[in-house]
Design a protein around this motif. Structure first.
Motif, PDB file in Angstrom:
ATOM      1  N   SER A 191       0.837  -1.209   0.000  1.00 46.54           N
ATOM      2  CA  SER A 191       0.000   0.000   0.000  1.00 46.54           C
ATOM      3  C   SER A 191       0.867   1.252   0.000  1.00 46.54           C
ATOM      4  O   SER A 191       0.659   2.175   0.802  1.00 46.54           O
ATOM      5  N   LEU A 192       1.831   1.285  -0.874  1.00 49.57           N
ATOM      6  CA  LEU A 192       2.788   2.386  -0.886  1.00 49.57           C
ATOM      7  C   LEU A 192       2.119   3.700  -1.260  1.00 49.57           C
ATOM      8  O   LEU A 192       1.180   3.749  -2.068  1.00 49.57           O
ATOM      9  N   LYS A 193       2.632   4.767  -0.646  1.00 48.20           N
ATOM     10  CA  LYS A 193       2.114   6.115  -0.861  1.00 48.20           C
ATOM     11  C   LYS A 193       3.239   6.996  -1.414  1.00 48.20           C
ATOM     12  O   LYS A 193       4.414   6.719  -1.175  1.00 48.20           O
ATOM     13  N   PRO A 194       2.891   8.080  -2.102  1.00 46.07           N
ATOM     14  CA  PRO A 194       3.943   8.980  -2.599  1.00 46.07           C
ATOM     15  C   PRO A 194       4.868   9.465  -1.490  1.00 46.07           C
ATOM     16  O   PRO A 194       6.072   9.658  -1.739  1.00 46.07           O
ATOM     17  N   GLU A 195       4.340   9.639  -0.287  1.00 47.27           N
ATOM     18  CA  GLU A 195       5.167  10.108   0.815  1.00 47.27           C
ATOM     19  C   GLU A 195       6.144   9.050   1.325  1.00 47.27           C
ATOM     20  O   GLU A 195       6.985   9.348   2.171  1.00 47.27           O
ATOM     21  N   ASP A 196       6.065   7.842   0.812  1.00 49.27           N
ATOM     22  CA  ASP A 196       7.060   6.815   1.137  1.00 49.27           C
ATOM     23  C   ASP A 196       8.309   6.951   0.265  1.00 49.27           C
ATOM     24  O   ASP A 196       9.300   6.247   0.488  1.00 49.27           O
ATOM     25  N   THR A 197       8.274   7.841  -0.700  1.00 47.43           N
ATOM     26  CA  THR A 197       9.425   8.050  -1.583  1.00 47.43           C
ATOM     27  C   THR A 197      10.633   8.518  -0.784  1.00 47.43           C
ATOM     28  O   THR A 197      10.553   9.503  -0.052  1.00 47.43           O
ATOM     29  N   ALA A 198      11.740   7.788  -0.905  1.00 48.17           N
ATOM     30  CA  ALA A 198      12.949   8.090  -0.130  1.00 48.17           C
ATOM     31  C   ALA A 198      14.045   7.118  -0.528  1.00 48.17           C
ATOM     32  O   ALA A 198      13.792   6.133  -1.233  1.00 48.17           O
ATOM     33  N   VAL A 199      15.252   7.389  -0.050  1.00 47.74           N
ATOM     34  CA  VAL A 199      16.315   6.400  -0.079  1.00 47.74           C
ATOM     35  C   VAL A 199      16.185   5.578   1.197  1.00 47.74           C
ATOM     36  O   VAL A 199      16.125   6.143   2.292  1.00 47.74           O
ATOM     37  N   TYR A 200      16.128   4.280   1.049  1.00 47.87           N
ATOM     38  CA  TYR A 200      15.974   3.375   2.182  1.00 47.87           C
ATOM     39  C   TYR A 200      17.320   2.741   2.521  1.00 47.87           C
ATOM     40  O   TYR A 200      18.018   2.233   1.633  1.00 47.87           O
ATOM     41  N   TYR A 201      17.637   2.769   3.814  1.00 45.43           N
ATOM     42  CA  TYR A 201      18.920   2.272   4.289  1.00 45.43           C
ATOM     43  C   TYR A 201      18.739   1.106   5.248  1.00 45.43           C
ATOM     44  O   TYR A 201      17.892   1.169   6.156  1.00 45.43           O
ATOM     45  N   CYS A 202      19.533   0.100   5.070  1.00 41.91           N
ATOM     46  CA  CYS A 202      19.622  -1.005   6.009  1.00 41.91           C
ATOM     47  C   CYS A 202      20.566  -0.591   7.135  1.00 41.91           C
ATOM     48  O   CYS A 202      21.580   0.097   6.890  1.00 41.91           O
ATOM     49  N   ALA A 203      20.257  -0.994   8.365  1.00 44.42           N
ATOM     50  CA  ALA A 203      21.049  -0.570   9.515  1.00 44.42           C
ATOM     51  C   ALA A 203      21.240  -1.719  10.500  1.00 44.42           C
ATOM     52  O   ALA A 203      20.381  -2.597  10.604  1.00 44.42           O
ATOM     53  N   ALA A 204      22.360  -1.678  11.217  1.00 44.14           N
ATOM     54  CA  ALA A 204      22.668  -2.700  12.213  1.00 44.14           C
ATOM     55  C   ALA A 204      23.197  -2.033  13.476  1.00 44.14           C
ATOM     56  O   ALA A 204      24.028  -1.123  13.398  1.00 44.14           O
ATOM     57  N   GLN A 205      22.736  -2.519  14.629  1.00 48.44           N
ATOM     58  CA  GLN A 205      23.146  -1.899  15.897  1.00 48.44           C
ATOM     59  C   GLN A 205      23.060  -2.927  17.015  1.00 48.44           C
ATOM     60  O   GLN A 205      22.092  -3.680  17.095  1.00 48.44           O
ATOM     61  N   GLU A 206      24.051  -2.912  17.900  1.00 46.96           N
ATOM     62  CA  GLU A 206      23.991  -3.738  19.108  1.00 46.96           C
ATOM     63  C   GLU A 206      23.200  -2.968  20.150  1.00 46.96           C
ATOM     64  O   GLU A 206      23.729  -2.111  20.839  1.00 46.96           O
ATOM     65  N   GLY A 207      21.937  -3.293  20.274  1.00 48.44           N
ATOM     66  CA  GLY A 207      21.094  -2.566  21.210  1.00 48.44           C
ATOM     67  C   GLY A 207      19.906  -1.984  20.470  1.00 48.44           C
ATOM     68  O   GLY A 207      19.894  -1.931  19.241  1.00 48.44           O
ATOM     69  N   PRO A 208      18.895  -1.537  21.227  1.00 47.59           N
ATOM     70  CA  PRO A 208      17.658  -1.016  20.626  1.00 47.59           C
ATOM     71  C   PRO A 208      17.931   0.087  19.622  1.00 47.59           C
ATOM     72  O   PRO A 208      18.716   0.998  19.882  1.00 47.59           O
TER      73      PRO A 208
END
Length: 122
Positions: free
Chosen positions: A85-102
């Motif tokens: 259900s994608l919306k125009p406001e979802d337009t962006a560069v999406y980044y994968c991220a990793a972190q030890e902790g919340p």
């Protein structure tokens, strides 16, 4: 050294779906939170979703709750983001991220992928 490589971005019409993938390598992620952020032009990088590598507990930004699903395939060291259900406001560069902790604040995330563009046309 953690390496994260995203794939799966593209152009889709509003209401459509895309699935992003992130290949993770460089260490054991058993104590990690893995997730997705996005950054639109002129805006700060914002949290989208996260998952604990062990246990699979998930958490979403209000803006994507009920539309996006984050998952992981531990045996393949892969993280996914199913976007519906994608919306125009979802337009962006999406980044994968990793972190030890919340994971929630972009400023606290030490490891990033290179990003993949998602464009939703109206």
């Amino acid at each position: 050294q953690v390496q994260l490589v995203e794939s799966g971005g593209g152009v889709v019409q509003a209401g459509g779906s895309l699935r992003l993938s992130c290949a993770a390598s460089g260490r054991t992620f058993s104590n990690y939170y893995m997730g997705w952020f996005r950054q639109a032009p002129g805006k700060e990088r914002e949290f989208v979703a996260r998952i604990t590598w062990t246990g699979g507990s998930t958490f979403y930004a209000d803006s994507v709750q009920g539309r996006f699903i984050v998952s992981r395939e531990s045996a393949k060291n892969r993280l996914y983001l199913q976007m519906n259900s994608l919306k125009p406001e979802d337009t962006a560069v999406y980044y994968c991220a990793a972190q030890e902790g919340p994971m929630y604040l972009a400023s606290n995330v030490p490891d990033w992928g290179q990003g993949t563009q998602v464009t939703v046309s109206s």
